[in-house]
Design a protein around this motif. Structure first.
Motif, short mmCIF file in Angstrom:
data_model
loop_
_atom_site.label_atom_id
_atom_site.label_comp_id
_atom_site.label_asym_id
_atom_site.label_seq_id
_atom_site.Cartn_x
_atom_site.Cartn_y
_atom_site.Cartn_z
N ALA A 38 1.06 -1.10 0.57
CA ALA A 38 0.35 -0.19 -0.32
C ALA A 38 0.46 0.87 -0.53
CB ALA A 38 -0.96 0.81 1.14
N GLY A 39 0.04 2.36 -0.67
CA GLY A 39 1.13 3.59 -0.77
C GLY A 39 0.90 4.21 0.90
N SER A 40 1.93 5.62 1.21
CA SER A 40 1.38 5.88 2.18
C SER A 40 0.03 6.27 3.23
CB SER A 40 2.16 6.99 2.50
OG SER A 40 1.15 8.23 1.75
N LYS A 41 -0.91 6.71 2.66
CA LYS A 41 -2.28 7.11 2.37
C LYS A 41 -3.17 6.06 2.80
CE LYS A 41 -2.80 11.97 0.08
NZ LYS A 41 -3.77 12.35 -0.66
N VAL A 42 -2.61 5.04 2.23
CA VAL A 42 -3.86 3.77 2.92
C VAL A 42 -2.78 2.90 2.88
CG1 VAL A 42 -4.49 1.12 0.68
CG2 VAL A 42 -4.95 3.73 -0.23
N ARG A 43 -1.56 2.63 3.57
CA ARG A 43 -1.23 1.72 4.96
C ARG A 43 -1.33 2.57 6.02
NH1 ARG A 43 4.37 0.45 5.68
NH2 ARG A 43 5.14 0.73 7.47
#
Length: 720
Positions: free
Chosen positions: A192-197
């Motif tokens: 996942a990217g930072s926001k989804v993570r």
């Protein structure tokens, strides 16, 4: 099929009656009956053996992949290796790729491969293509199953990861219950990217109290994969663990301990409970694999010490242990021994005596080994200090003794083993090369990559070196479609280290659409693999620019190298400072040499100096000398080329390199591939390269400052 409990008397009667009629059942009916038995956990029943015999007799007549895939799953636990191989070939023939109707069959065949613990690339790739074409069937449940199977098989597909990431990212808000969310976290978390993570971590913490014991284990495993250091989520998981701890069986406790240690958990109360539970299992354990694994994780616990029960249990199982189990116990004892010595404990004698027994058992097992395939299977997970320092040489000697058993089918495992040992054994390497050349068409291209990696890393040229590499390269370039983009980059780098630049491969990689696809796939790879691929692409770009200017490939890693070198450079170590002072003494001042120099194309060298045609040093301050005189060379961005002058006629730029043990084959003075390539490239950049090996600099011959000064003077002034 109505899911009657397997212990029900009706189920027993039905199985008996069907058993009597097995020979008369049609293949569709036989497959349904076999699946029922499998679901009732009767996979080791004699009736399954009878079904396997019937399938063996009728295999050539089976033309329906649905029937075959069901039968393969059902009989997977009772088949021989030769029968397994026949089933795989038949499945390859029947499995189509063009229609998503094959989705469930592909899933079953992947499950079969996991059951027989075989990573068979031709079938896995075929199944993966079917999964990619079946987006409509890729819900969370199916994606979770496929990810789990791939993980257990050691198979990965960046394309499948991309598809899964896109599908699940779009529906992330649909998973509110602990069961589905834990699956989502397992799949999406590591890529996942930072926001989804961040959303996943917040939701996991919010749901923590509702997770089952199995789901908590899965969350912790995924956090470890993500290298997650979220203290809030970890505390939540730990608080839930306290109430679930008694429900875990021994293997789950072992995994749990590993995850918590890797996540740097600091809950001493939890570790105390874990230790008590592990000791409880240790006392009752009679399975060598479990006992060895428990001992290994006990040594991981904070402030853990060897105890008498550990020594007694380990001593009792030693004769039954394989090399992996011995390695587990030895690793734990070595750690305890170090701890005891640091804390003045008196238990180190127990460790030393048991270690000697383990060494004897290891040597005895190696001397008795008569089957190379079984030996290589045992060695798959054997690594670490005990292996490298105690049994490595004997293991290689045993493989040499079994050299006649080297076939195309075990080349991959043998190559993995030799890469791991960092050992240059000419007889084994020559055998691998000859078997590869004789069986090129039978070896899967991805397996051939690892074989070439062995020769590239060890910097070894077998007899008929050109025939070997050209044969492999021809096979690989004919099958480039078998590789994912990041694998092609790794392949290109391995060949470049060996000095080969196949035009088809180079033109495929250095292409705008390929590099765009690579960028997309890198986003779903692990951080470690992502960094390795980016580093290898830079090195391949550098090698092509230096060695194959005819390809007209531009150097496009300036920004990448600048970031790597200017954010991660460490301070000059004491050895460099010491040698720098001695070079200043020899040359007449510190202004005649430079330390930790970045060359064109971003090679870092320990020391650089320049001697004129009369072997006199040139001062950097006085001469304001250009870092390189080659036209068209690319410079690091803080160097202004136009402000510097070229070297005077006859002058020579010298690079002094300090080579530690990592630059050499274990127990040898032979340079590894990367160190050899660096020397080759520096010479192309106009340097005279002086390599100072650790075994020379640290030898008794150079034990005084005067001897070291004389050694450096000879290196600098003696003609090549």
């Amino acid at each position: 099929m109505l899911n009657v409990e397997d212990h029900d008397s009706l189920a027993g009667v039905l199985v008996t009656e069907a058993w009597k009629r097995l020979e008369r059942l049609s293949l569709p009916a036989l497959s349904k009956f076999a699946l029922c038995l499998y679901k009732q956990r009767r996979q080791f029943s004699p009736v399954i053996g009878k079904i396997a015999h019937i399938v063996d007799m009728k295999l050539d007549s089976i033309e329906d992949i649905r029937i075959l895939s069901v039968l393969m799953i059902s009989i997977s636990d009772v088949i021989s290796q030769s029968f397994r191989d026949r089933l795989l070939k038949k499945a390859e023939q029947l499995l189509g790729e063009e229609d998503e109707v094959y989705f469930n069959y592909a899933k079953r065949i992947t499950q079969f491969l996991q059951n027989v613990k075989l990573t068979y690339y031709p079938l896995l790739e075929k199944c993966n293509k079917i999964f990619l074409k079946s987006a409509s069937q890729l819900d969370l449940h199916n994606i979770s199953i496929i990810f789990g199977l791939y993980e257990q098989l050691g198979f990965d597909s960046a394309e499948f990861r991309l598809v899964a990431k896109q599908l699940l990212s779009e529906s992330i808000d649909d998973y509110h219950d602990p069961e589905t969310f834990s699956k989502l976290f397992f799949i999406l978390g590591p890529m996942a990217g930072s926001k989804v993570r961040e959303r996943l971590l917040v939701t996991a913490a919010h749901m923590a109290e509702g997770f089952s014991s199995h789901q908590v284990l899965g969350i912790l495993k995924t956090m470890q994969k993500m290298k997650c250091r979220n203290s809030h989520l970890l505390k939540k998981m730990v608080s839930v663990l306290h109430k679930h701890l008694d429900s875990y069986h021994v293997l789950q406790l072992i995994k749990l301990t590993q995850y918590l240690m890797l996540l740097r958990c600091r809950d001493q109360e939890l570790f105390a409970k874990l230790k008590t539970s592990l000791f409880g299992f240790l006392k009752s354990s009679v399975i060598p694999a479990d006992t060895a694994a428990i001992i290994r994780v006990l040594a991981m616990l904070p402030s853990s010490q060897v105890e008498e029960i550990i020594v007694n249990k380990a001593t009792a199982i030693l004769p039954q242990c394989n090399l992996q189990h011995l390695n587990y116990i030895a690793t734990a004892l070595i750690k305890w021994n170090h701890y005891d010595q640091l804390h003045w404990q008196n238990t180190s004698e127990l460790c030393v005596k048991l270690l000697q027994k383990i060494n004897d058992c290891g040597f005895q097992r190696l001397r008795k080994a008569g089957n190379l395939n079984l030996l290589l299977e045992e060695l798959t997970h054997v690594n670490g200090e005990w292996f490298q320092e105690v049994i490595r040489e004997q293991t290689v000697a045993t493989c040499q003794h079994l050299i006649d058993q080297v076939t195309w089918a075990n080349l991959l495992q043998l190559s993995f083993f030799l890469i791991k040992t960092n050992h240059r054994c000419p007889s084994l390497l020559d055998r691998i090369a000859s078997v590869t050349v004789e069986n090129t068409d039978k070896i899967h291209p991805f397996e051939m990559y690892f074989i070439l990696c062995l020769f590239s890393v060890l910097n070894y040229d077998p007899p008929g070196n050109e025939e070997f590499f050209e044969s492999c390269i021809q096979h690989l370039t004919s099958n480039l479609s078998c590789f994912e983009t990041h694998h092609l980059v790794l392949l290109g780098h391995v060949l470049a280290v060996a000095g080969y630049f196949p035009p088809a491969l180079i033109k495929t990689i250095f292409n705008v659409s390929f590099l765009s696809k690579l960028d997309a796939q890198l986003e779903v790879l692990s951080d470690t693999l992502k960094q390795r691929v980016r580093s290898r692409l830079m090195k391949l770009n550098r090698a092509v620019c230096l060695e194959c200017p005819e390809f007209h490939i531009p150097w496009f890693h300036e920004h990448y190298c600048h970031h790597i070198f200017y954010t991660g450079r460490s301070r000059i170590n004491p050895l460099r400072q010491h040698i720098h002072k001695m070079l200043a003494e020899i040359l007449g001042g510190s202004h005649y040499t430079r330390v930790s120099v970045l060359t064109p194309y971003y090679y870092e060298i320990d020391f650089e100096c320049i001697l004129d045609k009369n072997k006199k040093p040139l001062s950097y301050m006085a001469q304001n000398i250009l870092l390189g005189a080659l036209e068209g060379i690319h410079w690091r961005c803080d160097i202004k080329v136009e402000e510097r002058k070229a070297l005077p006629p006859g002058a020579q730029r010298i690079a002094l390199e300090l080579l530690d043990s990592k630059a050499f084959i274990k127990g040898s003075h032979h340079l590894k591939g990367e160190a050899a390539v660096k020397k080759r490239h520096l010479e192309m950049l106009g340097y005279r390269v002086i390599q100072i090996p650790h075994f020379e600099w640290n030898s008794m011959v150079l034990s005084t400052k005067g001897e070291q000064l004389e050694y450096l003077r000879r290196c600098l002034y003696e003609t090549q």
